[in-house]
Scaffold this active site. Structure first.
Site, PDB file in Angstrom:
ATOM      1  N   HIS A  98     -22.022  -5.936 -32.795  1.00  0.00           N
ATOM      2  CA  HIS A  98     -22.339  -5.917 -31.368  1.00  0.00           C
ATOM      3  C   HIS A  98     -23.811  -5.601 -31.157  1.00  0.00           C
ATOM      4  O   HIS A  98     -24.439  -4.966 -31.995  1.00  0.00           O
ATOM      5  CB  HIS A  98     -21.461  -4.915 -30.600  1.00  0.00           C
ATOM      6  CG  HIS A  98     -21.473  -3.515 -31.160  1.00  0.00           C
ATOM      7  ND1 HIS A  98     -20.823  -3.176 -32.333  1.00  0.00           N
ATOM      8  CD2 HIS A  98     -22.026  -2.368 -30.708  1.00  0.00           C
ATOM      9  CE1 HIS A  98     -20.986  -1.880 -32.579  1.00  0.00           C
ATOM     10  NE2 HIS A  98     -21.723  -1.360 -31.611  1.00  0.00           N
ATOM     11  N   HIS A 100     -26.411  -3.741 -28.549  1.00  0.00           N
ATOM     12  CA  HIS A 100     -26.552  -2.823 -27.419  1.00  0.00           C
ATOM     13  C   HIS A 100     -27.689  -3.289 -26.521  1.00  0.00           C
ATOM     14  O   HIS A 100     -28.776  -3.593 -27.008  1.00  0.00           O
ATOM     15  CB  HIS A 100     -26.939  -1.417 -27.911  1.00  0.00           C
ATOM     16  CG  HIS A 100     -25.902  -0.733 -28.738  1.00  0.00           C
ATOM     17  ND1 HIS A 100     -25.048   0.201 -28.201  1.00  0.00           N
ATOM     18  CD2 HIS A 100     -25.597  -0.827 -30.049  1.00  0.00           C
ATOM     19  CE1 HIS A 100     -24.253   0.661 -29.173  1.00  0.00           C
ATOM     20  NE2 HIS A 100     -24.561   0.059 -30.304  1.00  0.00           N
TER      21      HIS A 100
END
Ligand SMILES: [Zn+2]
Length: 137
Positions: A98, A100
């Protein structure tokens, strides 16, 4: 394998979704470093960015500008950081790739280490505001 992000993608776990298409989902971070902290997540499970093809990495990062513009428009942030952690030693908490997006505010400064605990009400309201501000380019 029990993966929180896969469970969110498969609608087995709740999250505040601010963007979703066939290949990616973007959610509000439950433990934001700053207001509007969001996570861009590819739907195919890979643990680290080095497990992905270059094309998959390109597709992941190509989602970032539209979402970041939406976050800035919704929050009035002055800037933002991108973070992409790989491995426990690098502070990767969820072992599913992922990115951020962490908004920054001039008046707040840059307290990297301190996190807040967001309420569902706050996240729900802000998620809607960001969703409404995401435009595809
Ligand atoms: Zn996963």
């Amino acid at each position: 394998m029990d993966c929180l992000f896969c469970n969110i993608i498969n609608k087995k776990h709740d999250a505040h979704v601010i963007f979703e298409d066939d290949s990616h989902i973007v959610i509000m971070d439950k433990y934001p470093i700053q207001k509007g902290h969001s996570l861009v997540i590819p739907k195919i499970h890979h643990e680290k960015i080095i497990d992905m093809t270059n094309e998959e990495v390109g597709a992941l990062f190509s989602k970032v500008p539209d979402v970041a513009r939406g976050i800035i428009a919704a929050t009035g942030a002055d800037g933002f950081n991108l973070g992409q952690n790989n491995g426990r030693s690098a502070n990767q908490i969820i072992p599913h790739v992922h990115v951020h997006i962490i908004p920054r505010y001039q008046k707040v400064g840059n307290p990297w280490a301190r996190r807040m605990i967001a309420t569902d009400g706050d996240l729900k309201e802000l998620a809607k505001k960001i969703r409404d501000n995401i435009k595809s380019s």
